[in-house]
Design an enzyme around this catalytic site. Structure first.
Site, mmCIF file in Angstrom:
data_model
loop_
_atom_site.group_PDB
_atom_site.id
_atom_site.type_symbol
_atom_site.label_atom_id
_atom_site.label_comp_id
_atom_site.label_asym_id
_atom_site.label_seq_id
_atom_site.Cartn_x
_atom_site.Cartn_y
_atom_site.Cartn_z
ATOM 1 N N PHE A 248 46.542 0.835 -2.804
ATOM 2 C CA PHE A 248 47.192 0.170 -1.755
ATOM 3 C C PHE A 248 48.145 -0.254 -1.268
ATOM 4 C CE2 PHE A 248 42.374 -0.201 -2.659
ATOM 5 C CZ PHE A 248 42.061 0.793 -1.851
ATOM 6 N N GLY A 476 43.471 7.990 -6.096
ATOM 7 C CA GLY A 476 42.281 8.638 -5.562
ATOM 8 C C GLY A 476 41.681 9.601 -4.635
ATOM 9 N N THR A 477 43.371 9.007 -3.451
ATOM 10 C CA THR A 477 43.145 10.039 -2.069
ATOM 11 C C THR A 477 42.829 11.312 -2.257
ATOM 12 O OG1 THR A 477 45.601 10.270 -3.012
ATOM 13 C CG2 THR A 477 44.724 8.222 -1.582
ATOM 14 N N ILE A 638 44.721 18.685 8.849
ATOM 15 C CA ILE A 638 43.735 18.183 7.749
ATOM 16 C C ILE A 638 44.073 19.449 6.888
ATOM 17 C CG2 ILE A 638 41.540 17.722 7.483
ATOM 18 C CD1 ILE A 638 42.624 16.327 9.321
ATOM 19 N N ASN A 640 41.572 19.034 3.698
ATOM 20 C CA ASN A 640 41.308 19.154 3.155
ATOM 21 C C ASN A 640 39.768 18.519 4.287
ATOM 22 O OD1 ASN A 640 38.364 18.380 1.113
ATOM 23 N ND2 ASN A 640 39.297 18.662 -0.082
ATOM 24 N N PRO A 641 38.854 18.499 5.059
ATOM 25 C CA PRO A 641 37.858 18.022 5.924
ATOM 26 C C PRO A 641 37.285 16.576 5.089
ATOM 27 C CG PRO A 641 37.834 19.855 5.782
ATOM 28 C CD PRO A 641 38.546 19.648 4.900
ATOM 29 N N GLY A 712 49.923 13.438 7.426
ATOM 30 C CA GLY A 712 49.357 12.239 6.892
ATOM 31 C C GLY A 712 48.586 10.854 7.016
ATOM 32 N N GLY A 714 46.680 8.492 5.121
ATOM 33 C CA GLY A 714 46.015 7.595 4.186
ATOM 34 C C GLY A 714 46.004 6.000 4.897
ATOM 35 N N GLU A 715 47.107 5.919 5.910
ATOM 36 C CA GLU A 715 46.739 4.408 6.494
ATOM 37 C C GLU A 715 46.159 4.135 7.793
ATOM 38 O OE1 GLU A 715 50.608 2.642 3.938
ATOM 39 O OE2 GLU A 715 50.564 4.436 3.797
#
Ligand SMILES: Cc1cc2nc3c(=O)[nH]c(=O)nc-3n(C[C@H](O)[C@H](O)[C@H](O)COP(=O)(O)OP(=O)(O)OC[C@H]3O[C@@H](n4cnc5c(N)ncnc54)[C@H](O)[C@@H]3O)c2cc1C
Lengths: 750, 328
Positions: A248, A476-477, A638, A640-641, A712, A714-715
């Site tokens: 994170f 882990g993403t 996307i 990988n949904p 992207g 992730g955030e």
């Protein structure tokens, strides 16, 4: 780019390729690595926030069982100061190296380390060390030292912190009060708290060669830091990290503990393992700084923003100037001719802050989107309608067109999924069967997209296996899985045949894992490597005495199902491995590189989203539960949904935590954190995850992003969510809470 | 964490003689509090006397008919789900299930829960210089520090910590009796006298002597099993200590309250009961106005600090809502 021959892998749900290894414990994290003769280290930390060390009394510790050595300023190696590009601007972290002087700048600062046979022995000995201090001036109160604030120009070397356009003051002076919002929002210090703590195992082969197994999101960066600090040749430092148990934003950068591990290993000439405790995760690896944000919003009669001013007061440590860029996106989220953005930074006796998931955006958009809600109420407009009226058709801050923006579709789609149109605008107008107040709120989400230079190497072996390597990271993403999908798609080989390897400085360079740019950066390099390999493979198939497909035109060869084939001639398809064997090749290697192109100068790249939240608030007790979330996101293609949904589930839940419970609390009289443990630092538990959770992606590829068109994700989940929750709480109760987290004490008896 | 000796006696007498001969020893039950405090350096026993083999984990009816005896080593999870508890003392089951997490409840025991120490930050971390409970005479860090979770009733200027237990609040409302064995044999302490107010000696949480062992907790036969409940307010939906909680045990007959016991958690150094407030409910019909007066009486003399002002109105609301729900 050549058309993929197997265009069914990207964009389809795929289980994590590393999932089984993780749940069975086969995945080896930094602290799990075994080698002969490991000694264990435990940090000696300051219990004073400001001053000097007079004496470190280690006489008792030295005699304790299992203790090999104690490393402090007294016997520390002289480390080379980090060069400019690794310390100032750009790279947050502690550019101040450990154990080089006697100054104390914050509670928990590393003053020494005990190295012993076992972790318990080291910890016990460290507890017996007594430190005498000369206390210095204590700076722990942000508001109290506000007058000493500086106005830094940039955050992370690139984000503008001071900016203005138009004439905010004139508008402000001439606008009637009922079209103004003037409010102060604040967010607390937060700690990343990934489940895996920081961990390092340092191994010196000899005086010049160092290997570090470490939980980091920047193997290459860590390598440069170590090489610089110890004066080693960069190629003599190897950093390895195949798995990260989350970061994170915390891991990476130049944190003291892994330098300490390396210095300790050198001192005793044995491998040394240093694993941070949970409590040390609060003072040894960065945190999100507190922000106090003053907002001024003015709108004209049509509900269009006329002026926007956003001033952020925040803090950094005494040893580094990192500014949480809370106002960065206020410059461009809405169309507004008059804007003034300002950041003021105070240096305090707290540990060094650094980016945490959506740095700047998470606290900044909380304030902006709360202020927009307040403005909507003042103007008697629906909050969504206010946002539509102020939609930015281009990036006004840089005067660039958006590369791809479908925010209005997010609003539309989200509103209808949520049932927003039936919202009663009056606060405190609905109750559920248990008598709890029901409220609906929404907010816009935004996050910048970027591509960084990256490279990859691919090797096809004559057993048919494909190994791809890049010095990127798996936090882990889902990097392993997504990259395997790219290889599978590009080469037409089943995913099971592909092994992606990452997290090793011996692999081709990749950027740090951050800023939600991993896929956008690394995938194009992987694709380039695949294309180069495929060209080489086709050449083998076509040219040379043993070539199996002689005479077929290049363009008529197809790679699919792990085989090469053609429709044009009645030749049987051939497994890729057989092409190698037939042509007497053990293996075939290709490299690929990618980096940002011209499009990055021309367009503004941002992802967007709209998040709608329903809360229940107990009016007597002030307890808030999030009952329902609908989030619709425009993040490009996307890949990988299944993984994408997980990222947003986690991100939105993180946002709920930020809204309702997270906060690191320093004791002002001592500067010591009162809740540096997971019992008292609250993150959402499973029952805090809303029972109804809808996440949708528009899945529109960004035409100007390299390769697949993925921007992207992730955030972005944590951006917007805190404001949507706060706005829903206002709608439920009629009470506006501008200070996060919104714990029951702030709402009792609403 | 210091080096230590570990012993696991098989009978009560050996456990008691061990604790007498090793004054720096501690009993180990579930270990969920002791080990945390130990790792933090708050506790530093030289000997660990594991009491898990003493055969004290029974949950059985008392011969008096209707009462229940719960062994000191009975696990919190076993107590919470035992049919005699869920049927006769739902308030206790609810209180236990509102505490900690399933994993912790599986390990934690009744004796350990009675003895668990405050979660005051300044107590828990020995690197805070001031804590009279940990280090008598060193001051109170919470008084002028971050005191959001601290006491509003019965505190002293020496200590404003709270007792963090959920179970103990229910036991207080049930008027449990704590059975103890020590050097001079057995004795029984009423739950109301088991935990102390801090006064001038905040280092003492309870009236248990260092060489005594809790063997069991007895619950008197319940008068009314329908009108009781446990209400807990916390910072997240599970796995957080109470900001304020209440255990309410009412007897109701023919529309009138025949008996009332209210214990508050999260507000004081011990579960907080006020007999005068409870007496106000005797013989009255359930109604909000009365309940509000009862709440005011319960909170009479409450004093808050910078960050825990909210506890006074919150406790009031908890009492009123709790009484309304329990009497419904
Ligand atoms: C993360 C976390 C969250 C928690 N949340 C909650 C919560 O929400 N609500 C709540 O009520 N509690 C909560 N707890 C506390 C938990 O209930 C206690 O830790 C537990 O009840 C202690 O029981 P134990 O058997 O593990 O005690 P131990 O740790 O074994 O012992 C605690 C103390 O009691 C003494 N002792 C034990 N048994 C006896 C005996 N028979 N006679 C004399 N002395 C004895 C020990 O010597 C020791 O000093 C939480 C704990 C943790 C770690």
């Amino acid at each position: 780019m050549a058309m993929p021959d197997n265009p069914t892998v990207i964009g389809t749900p795929r289980q994590r390729v590393d999932g089984k290894a993780k749940v069975t414990g086969a995945a080896i994290y930094a602290a799990d690595v075994k080698t002969d003769g490991i000694a264990n280290a435990y940090l000696i930390q300051s219990t004073l926030a400001s001053g000097r060390v007079i004496e470190i009394d280690q006489s008792q510790a030295e005699k304790m069982p299992g203790v090999f050595a104690i490393l402090t300023q007294r016997n520390a190696p002289k480390l080379q100061p980090l060069p400019e590009e690794l310390s100032a601007n750009g790279l947050p972290g502690e550019s101040r190296l450990p154990f080089q002087d006697d100054r104390v700048y914050y509670q928990g600062q590393h003053l020494g380390v005990v190295i012993a046979e076992t972790f318990e022995q080291a910890r016990d000995a460290a507890a017996s060390v007594r430190v005498r201090y000369q206390p210095g001036e204590l700076r722990t109160d942000l508001e109290g030292f506000a007058q000493q604030a500086i106005e830094p120009r940039l955050a992370l070397g690139r984000i503008k912190l001071q900016d203005k356009r138009g004439d905010v003051d004139w508008v402000w002076a001439n606008m009637p009060q009922d079209r103004l919002v003037d409010a102060v929002y604040s967010t607390p210090i937060e700690n990343h708290n990934p489940i895996e703590p920081g961990a390092a195992l340092a191994i010196w082969e000899d005086q010049d060669h160092l290997t570090l197994h470490v939980s980091t999101r920047g193997v290459d960066l860590t390598q440069r830091v170590l090489a610089a600090a110890f004066g080693l040749l960069i190629q003599n430092v190897r950093v390895i990290c195949p798995f990260i148990g989350g970061h994170f934003g915390s891991k990476g950068f130049s944190w003291s503990y892994f330098i300490v591990a390396a210095a300790a290993a050198r001192l005793i000439n044995r491998p040394v393992r240093l694993v941070l405790t949970r409590s040390q995760m609060f003072d040894s690896m960065g945190q999100r700084a507190r922000t106090v944000q003053s907002f001024g919003l003015a709108a004209d009669e049509t509900g269009k923003l006329a002026a926007l001013k956003h001033s952020t007061l925040t803090h950094s440590s005494m040893v580094y100037q990192y500014t949480e860029p809370a106002g960065a996106l206020t410059r461009l989220l809405y169309a507004c001719p008059n804007i003034q953005i300002n950041h003021r930074l105070v240096q305090l006796n707290y540990t060094t802050p650094c980016p945490m998931r959506a740095p700047g955006e998470a606290p900044g958009i909380f304030a902006l989107e709360s202020a927009m809600d307040e403005l909507a109420i003042k103007l008697n407009l629906d909050p969504l309608e206010l946002r539509l009226r102020n939609h930015a058709d281009k990036d006004d801050s840089e005067q660039k067109p958006w590369s791809s923006k479908h925010l209005k579709e997010c609003y539309d789609h989200g509103a209808s999924k949520f049932g927003w149109s039936s919202r009663n605008p009056h606060p405190a107008s609905a109750r559920d069967k248990d008598g709890r107040l029901v409220g609906w709120g929404m907010a816009t989400a935004i996050y910048p997209a970027r591509q960084e230079p990256a490279a990859a190497r691919i090797t096809l072996a004559n057993d048919g296996s494909v190994v791809v390597q890049s010095a990127t990271h798996e936090a882990g993403t889902g990097t392993y899985t997504a990259m395997t999908q790219f290889v599978s798609e590009n080469l037409g080989v089943p995913m099971e045949q592909v092994r992606f390897e990452l997290g090793d400085t011996q692999f081709p360079h990749a950027p740090v894992n951050g800023g939600s740019f991993l896929t956008a950066s690394v995938a194009p390099a992987v694709t380039a490597a695949c294309n180069n390999l495929r060209d080489k493979l086709i050449s083998l198939a076509l040219d040379g005495p043993a070539a199996p497909f002689t005479g077929v035109a290049r363009g008529d060869l197809v790679l699919a199902d792990g085989r090469i084939s053609t429709q044009k001639k009645s030749l049987p398809p051939m497994a890729l491995a057989d092409v190698l064997s037939k042509t007497n090749n053990q293996q075939l290697v290709a490299e690929g590189e990618a980096g940002p192109g011209d499009a990055y100068q021309k367009f503004a790249f941002y992802s967007f989203g709209a998040v709608f939240v329903e809360v229940r608030v107990d009016p007597d007790f002030g307890e808030v539960r999030v009952a329902r979330v609908v989030g619709v996101y425009d993040v490009g293609k996307i890949i990988n949904p299944m993984l994408a949904r997980s990222q947003l589930l986690g991100g939105i839940t993180f946002g709920i935590g930020m809204a309702l419970m997270e906060g690191t609390i320093p004791d002002i009289p001592t500067g010591r954190i009162v809740n540096s443990n997971l019992s008292e630092y609250h993150v959402p538990v499973s029952t805090d995850v809303p029972p109804e959770f809808t996440i949708e992606f528009l899945d529109i590829p960004d035409p100007n992003m390299a390769d697949s068109g993925a921007r992207g994700l992730g955030e972005i989940g944590i951006v917007g969510t805190p404001a949507a929750v706060a706005n829903a709480i206002y709608h439920a109760t009629g009470k506006r809470i501008r200070d996060l987290p919104i714990t029951p004490d702030k709402l009792v008896g609403v | 964490m210091n080096a230590f000796a570990y012993v696991r006696p098989k009978d009560l007498d050996s456990a008691l003689s061990l604790i007498r001969s090793t004054p720096k020893a501690r009993f180990l039950a579930g270990g969920t509090n002791l080990l945390d405090l130990w790792k933090m350096g708050v506790e530093q026993p030289d000997t660990l006397i594991d009491i898990n083999r003493l055969g004290l984990s029974q949950i059985a009816e008392l011969p008096d008919g209707g009462g229940l005896s719960i062994g000191a080593l009975a696990r919190n999870s076993d107590v919470a789900t035992h049919s005699l508890v869920t049927e006769r003392y739902p308030v206790l089951s609810q209180a236990l299930l509102a505490g900690a997490s399933p994993q912790l409840r599986n390990a934690a025991t009744v004796g350990g829960n009675l003895m668990q120490r405050t979660r005051c930050y300044y107590f828990y971390d020995p690197n805070f210089p001031c804590c009279n409970k940990r280090d008598p005479g060193s001051g109170c860090g919470a008084l002028n520090g971050f005191n959001r979770i601290h006491a509003i009733l019965g505190q002293s200027d020496q200590c404003i910590a709270t007792n963090p237990s959920d179970m103990c609040v229910a036991l207080a409302a049930l008027e449990a009796k704590i059975h103890i064995t020590g050097p001079s044999g057995e004795r029984v302490i009423a739950i109301a006298d088991f935990h102390r107010l801090p006064g001038e000696q905040p280092e003492l949480d309870t009236t248990l002597r260092p060489d005594e062992l809790i063997t069991a907790v007895d619950l008197p036969a319940p008068a009314d099993t329908k009108h009781n409940l446990y209400l807990k307010i916390r910072d997240r939906s599970s796995f957080a200590f109470a900001l304020v909680s209440a255990a309410i045990v009412l007897g109701i007959g023919e529309g009138q309250i025949t008996s009332a016991r209210i214990a508050l958690g999260g507000v004081a150094h011990k579960p907080w009961r006020v007999p005068e407030a409870e007496a106000m409910l005797q013989g009255v019909k359930p109604d909000r106005a009365t309940f509000e007066k009862v709440a005011d009486r319960l909170l009479q003399g409450a004093h808050a600090y910078r960050y825990n002002q909210y506890k006074i109105p919150l406790a009031r609301n908890v009492v009123v809502r709790g009484l309304l729900a329990a009497s419904a």
